[in-house]
Design an enzyme around this catalytic site. Structure first.
Site, mmCIF file in Angstrom:
data_model
loop_
_atom_site.group_PDB
_atom_site.id
_atom_site.type_symbol
_atom_site.label_atom_id
_atom_site.label_comp_id
_atom_site.label_asym_id
_atom_site.label_seq_id
_atom_site.Cartn_x
_atom_site.Cartn_y
_atom_site.Cartn_z
ATOM 1 N N ARG A 148 -126.021 -42.510 39.395
ATOM 2 C CA ARG A 148 -125.226 -41.456 38.748
ATOM 3 C C ARG A 148 -124.788 -40.419 39.777
ATOM 4 N NH1 ARG A 148 -129.377 -42.029 34.644
ATOM 5 N NH2 ARG A 148 -128.487 -42.372 32.560
ATOM 6 N N LYS A 190 -127.676 -32.068 39.378
ATOM 7 C CA LYS A 190 -128.539 -33.044 38.694
ATOM 8 C C LYS A 190 -129.762 -33.361 39.543
ATOM 9 C CE LYS A 190 -126.641 -36.128 36.152
ATOM 10 N NZ LYS A 190 -125.862 -37.274 35.629
ATOM 11 N N GLY A 202 -118.545 -35.986 32.836
ATOM 12 C CA GLY A 202 -117.655 -37.108 32.575
ATOM 13 C C GLY A 202 -116.591 -37.357 33.620
ATOM 14 N N MET A 260 -116.957 -38.076 36.960
ATOM 15 C CA MET A 260 -117.238 -39.103 37.967
ATOM 16 C C MET A 260 -118.004 -40.249 37.325
ATOM 17 S SD MET A 260 -117.913 -36.751 41.299
ATOM 18 C CE MET A 260 -119.029 -35.673 40.428
ATOM 19 N N CYS A 319 -101.459 -3.789 40.140
ATOM 20 C CA CYS A 319 -100.826 -3.924 38.825
ATOM 21 C C CYS A 319 -100.068 -5.225 38.645
ATOM 22 C CB CYS A 319 -99.893 -2.737 38.554
ATOM 23 S SG CYS A 319 -98.485 -2.670 39.686
ATOM 24 N N SER A 322 -99.808 1.818 44.151
ATOM 25 C CA SER A 322 -100.108 0.726 43.229
ATOM 26 C C SER A 322 -99.600 -0.549 43.885
ATOM 27 C CB SER A 322 -99.409 0.945 41.886
ATOM 28 O OG SER A 322 -99.692 -0.120 41.015
ATOM 29 N N HIS A 380 -117.246 -36.775 24.653
ATOM 30 C CA HIS A 380 -116.443 -36.256 25.761
ATOM 31 C C HIS A 380 -115.475 -35.179 25.281
ATOM 32 C CE1 HIS A 380 -112.866 -36.292 28.425
ATOM 33 N NE2 HIS A 380 -113.777 -36.345 29.376
ATOM 34 N N ASN A 402 -97.491 -9.273 42.716
ATOM 35 C CA ASN A 402 -96.551 -10.361 42.432
ATOM 36 C C ASN A 402 -95.477 -10.410 43.525
ATOM 37 O OD1 ASN A 402 -97.963 -10.705 40.078
ATOM 38 N ND2 ASN A 402 -96.425 -9.757 38.767
ATOM 39 N N TYR A 461 -108.698 1.183 40.653
ATOM 40 C CA TYR A 461 -108.539 0.545 39.341
ATOM 41 C C TYR A 461 -107.792 -0.766 39.483
ATOM 42 C CZ TYR A 461 -103.660 2.176 39.372
ATOM 43 O OH TYR A 461 -102.341 2.383 39.698
ATOM 44 N N ARG A 502 -129.566 -29.194 32.720
ATOM 45 C CA ARG A 502 -128.644 -28.300 33.434
ATOM 46 C C ARG A 502 -128.296 -27.161 32.493
ATOM 47 N NH1 ARG A 502 -123.665 -32.657 33.334
ATOM 48 N NH2 ARG A 502 -123.284 -32.648 31.097
#
Length: 889
Positions: A97, A27, A106, A108, A845, A778, A469, A782, A865, A353
């Site tokens: 502000r 801002k 919205g 803060m 993967c 590969s 909002h 996870n 990839y 903005r």
């Protein structure tokens, strides 16, 4: 040398500029830029983000020189506007502000009309020649200051105002005269005295420092913390604070306030979009207290509204505003979200903005701006939030489905969703956790509802406009939203909603169509989206730019086809165990598990072989010669066996064995920590006949698919959970033997590759040796994340949330790859693998394959990839292009 903590702007000049957003916040940087452009900006100053950092680093105390610099800046504003802060005859009034470097609408706090007290309100009335306006401004200030600075809930003040209006039979705030506002203010002061045991602060300097502290403190309020976590905004960035001379949109019928977008943020259409209110202040537009009017005559007519548009009410000012829109969009080369005030016929710009937009709108704007010559193709690809494409990849309401329409509001955020009605954010979050889809139904949302909105499939509000909002936040989240549905009456205590006389309960199912504004009874059939037009154009540009290939994780023909439709260039992970759970073959799998010897297992596997071969054949045909990586059986065998007594008896009878024997086998297979137990390649070592059957099914299907499609298939056989080269060598010998046998039987050459998943730290460290046998790696990120951190993905959600909340980690490592730990292992393995085999194929993967930040990391270390779920393929295509552009810049 004195450090500069404060930057001023106004009168056509500024000490800052737009590139300084890290220091001045978005801002502040844009207010400075608008000042430099000569636009009408109320003069003010920005307290930098460094003040915020110092404030928290020093126990919520300000830097030494800061107070003096603030006073100097106040004096400078006063000279520009011809008023003095705190003066009883000619007071300077200001707004305070927040303004972080990343837009957080919205989240803060804001305080307007600061500097008013029992004396200066009279000076304002005299100066403006309007007592009503002055006391209206004073009551607004008291209410806002008490809420933001003193911690008194704004609803307490709203209740006082509502009671007063009922007593006097007033409908609108604008019905109240000056003496009415004086009475309301007296009641406000009485409430403050009772609640805080003291009077409302009258010293403007005390008010200012209270407001500055409150806005800096709001960086750490719960809604801001939640928003930062959802949008991956670091806590360390801090917020700037902007102090600006007040301009008033509530000085009568020649004054107004509004919010506007230079293009439609929902559709992307090149037309001015927004709302305004005559005789109002800014919070009135976004808070939903009054229903705003349209900016343009065209928008008003399309909506069927009779209240005149700004274009009709204030033609000269509207034309000036339209010129500013064009100038700002051309300067910033992006759609702008603008706040403005008209004070007695004079236009003032309060903010600009880059505007939040839906994914559909982002694509349309990007394509049209390239056609207009405003931006390049590369800039268009770079500016679209890749994760936001998820909004486009899910169903919308079938246009041919019957609709039992209960109500119609404003189409605030497009898309559609069905779910159970809930009235609180807490219920929304709890039911989402329980796996239910919910629709959050509120009179209006506030920043405190951020977690509930995130948990909801869609949002419905009875108040508020297109820039409320609820609308702005829903669009940013990609959630369907209908706002301003006036016929919706909510009873929070009874947990019911009355829609034009019909009462619905919490838990009832409704559908929200955010594209039409309709609220529909029950669940409505949905359709998959058409991904053409602007979407296809952006994907075409992205595909030209990116270096990495995008594959998919798929083990069913339907998933494979969906992924192909989304542009997948192969399969990076085909999990064979999912096929084993099919109802028609689980019995044969269980026979294999309970068999007493190799021959018994082979007899059961012979039943499974044709089924597996058919699975692979269908997938190979769909992929039509594109690479397919098939992971051999990974989970422990006990997962395929029944658990309850009833199931055990049924399965025992079906496979021709006793319940006792089956229970014994279950006991033998039981493991205390199966994730690190007898699974992956360890199964293959113990039961090589399983992997031999799977290899045969893969190779026979590959040869048959090649004959059918005319495209040679080169399957990639992947051995999971390898930690030692010796494990891979043992199994590769058997896989090669099967390949040779199939080639001899078919009397045709067979092309294939054998590789492994790198999902153990030891495998990553020993990658140079493993690459002597593996033709591709590969990265199963996870499991690599689980084994690197020593935590279970299934059990860690509770405490990882604590880690996130306490700032120990910035991102869930199962959502976005931990580049410092897991990422370093991936980087080491890639480097060492290439040192042995220069042309080794490297991919990822895990779930990270569809995460834009993780894709950026994969590009930085040169992987070949990424592979992700079918619906994330377009996201990965765009993110890979953005990662390529980032490396080039």
């Amino acid at each position: 040398m004195t450090h500069k903590w404060v930057y001023t702007f106004g009168d056509g000049t500024a000490e800052g500029r737009s590139e300084m957003r890290n220091l001045l916040g978005g801002k502040g940087a844009n207010l400075a830029e608008m000042s430099n452009l000569g636009l009408p900006v109320p003069p003010g100053f920005t307290c930098t983000t460094e003040v915020c950092t110092a404030y928290y680093d020093n126990g919520r105390n300000y830097p030494e020189e800061f107070r003096g610099q603030v006073q100097d800046a106040l004096d400078a504003i006063g000279k520009m506007v011809g008023a003095t802060f705190g003066d009883e005859e000619n007071p300077l009034l200001v707004s305070v502000r927040s303004g972080a470097r990343a837009s957080m609408p919205g989240m803060m706090d804001t305080v307007l009309n600061l500097g008013l007290n029992d004396i200066t309100v009279k000076a304002l009335a005299k100066k403006a020649g309007d007592e009503r306006f002055a006391y209206d401004s004073y009551r607004r200030f008291i209410q806002m200051f008490c809420d933001v600075v003193l911690g008194l809930d704004h609803h307490m003040f709203e209740e006082i105002l509502d009671i007063f209006k009922e007593e006097n039979e007033y409908q609108l705030d604008t019905d109240l005269a000056a003496q009415d506002w004086q009475e309301v203010i007296a009641r406000y002061k009485q409430l403050i005295q009772e609640e805080l045991n003291g009077p409302f602060p009258q010293d403007p300097h005390e008010q200012l420092w209270g407001a500055l502290g409150a806005v800096f403190s709001s960086w750490q309020n719960q809604r801001a913390i939640t928003y930062r976590r959802l949008h991956s905004i670091p806590d360390a960035w801090g917020t700037a604070v902007n102090v600006q001379a007040m301009v008033f949109g509530n000085m009568g019928d020649t004054s107004a306030t509004g919010v506007a977008f230079t293009r439609n943020p929902s559709t992307g259409e090149k037309s001015f979009y927004g709302e305004f209110l005559v005789n109002a202040q800014g919070e009135d537009v976004v808070a939903g207290i009054r229903t705003p009017q349209y900016l343009t005559k065209k928008a008003r007519e399309e909506a069927g509204e009779t209240d005149p548009s700004m274009e009709e009410v204030m033609p000269p000012v509207f034309n000036q505003l339209a010129d500013v829109f064009v100038k700002l969009e051309k300067h910033f080369t992006d759609m702008q979200d603008i706040e403005f005030t008209v004070q007695e016929g004079k236009l003032w710009m309060l903010q600009t903005r880059s505007g939040k937009r839906t994914a559909k709108a982002a694509l349309k704007m990007a394509v049209e701006m390239v056609k207009e010559g405003l931006i390049t193709e590369e800039a268009a690809v770079a500016r679209i939030d890749a994760a936001s494409l998820d909004q486009l990849l899910h169903p919308t309401i079938d246009p041919n489905a019957p609709r039992d329409i209960l109500a119609t509001g404003l189409p605030a955020s497009p898309g559609a969703a069905s779910g159970e009605i809930v009235f609180t954010s807490e219920d929304a979050a709890a039911l989402k956790e329980a796996g239910k889809a919910v629709i959050l139904v509120r009179t209006e949302t506030s920043p405190e509802d951020i977690h509930g909105m995130h948990s909801s499939a869609a949002i419905l509000t009875s108040r508020g406009g297109m820039t409320s909002h609820a609308a702005v936040v829903a669009r940013g989240m990609g959630k369907p939203c209908v706002s301003g549905a006036a016929s919706v009456r909510i009873d929070y205590a009874a947990e019911t909603v009355n829609i034009t006389g019909e009462v619905l309960q919490k838990g009832d199912i409704i559908t929200i169509d955010g594209s039409t504004g309709q609220v529909i009874r029950g669940a409505v059939p949905m359709l998959l989206p058409e991904l053409s037009g602007d979407f296809a154009q952006v994907m075409e540009w992205a595909d030209k730019i990116r270096r990495m290939t995008i594959r998919t994780n798929a083990e069913t023909p339907a998933d494979a086809q969906t992924a192909r439709d989304f542009g997948a260039e192969g399969i990076g992970l085909c999990r064979t165990e999912h096929m084993f759970f099919d109802e028609e073959r689980i019995l044969a799998v269980r026979e294999m598990i309970v068999a007493d010897d190799v021959e018994g297992r082979k007899a059961a596997l012979a039943k499974i072989l044709p089924m597996q071969r058919d699975d692979f054949l269908q997938i190979f045909e769909i992929m039509n010669g594109l690479p397919v990586t098939v992971r051999l059986l990974d989970p422990p065998l006990h997962e395929f066996l029944p658990q309850s007594d009833k199931e055990i008896e049924e399965v025992a009878a079906a496979v021709g064995t006793s319940s006792e024997k089956l229970r014994r086998r279950l006991s033998e297979l039981h493991e205390f920590n199966p994730m690190l137990g007898h699974r992956g390649c360890r199964l293959g070592v113990t039961y090589p006949e399983i992997y031999e059957m799977q290899a045969r099914a893969i190779f026979e299907a590959a040869m048959e698919a090649g004959e059918k499609t005319g495209k040679a298939v080169t399957p990639e056989v992947m051995v999971p959970l390898v930690g030692m080269k010796e494990e891979l060598d043992f199994l590769k010998t058997r896989i090669v033997a099967v390949a040779d046998a199939v080639a001899q039987e078919k009397d045709k050459p067979l092309s294939y590759q054998v590789g492994t998943m790198i999902e153990l730290p030891r495998a990553a460290l020993k990658a140079a040796e493993i690459a002597e046998s593996a033709e591709f790696f590969s990265f199963g990120t996870n499991d690599l994340t689980q084994t690197t951190f020593g935590i279970s993905r299934d059990d860690s959600a509770g405490f990882l949330n604590d880690y996130l909340g306490k700032g120990i980690i910035q991102q869930d490592p199962f959502v976005s790859i931990d580049t410092e730990g897991v990422g370093e292992l991936v980087s080491i393995a890639a480097e060492r693998g290439r040192s042995t085999r220069a042309d080794i194929k490297l991919g990822i993967c895990g779930e990270h394959g569809g995460d834009p930040a993780s894709i950026d990391f994969c590009e930085s270390i040169g992987l070949s990839y990424v592979s992700c779920s079918p619906y994330r393929v377009p996201i990965a295509r765009l993110a890979a292009a953005q990662a390529t552009l980032k490396l080039k810049s």
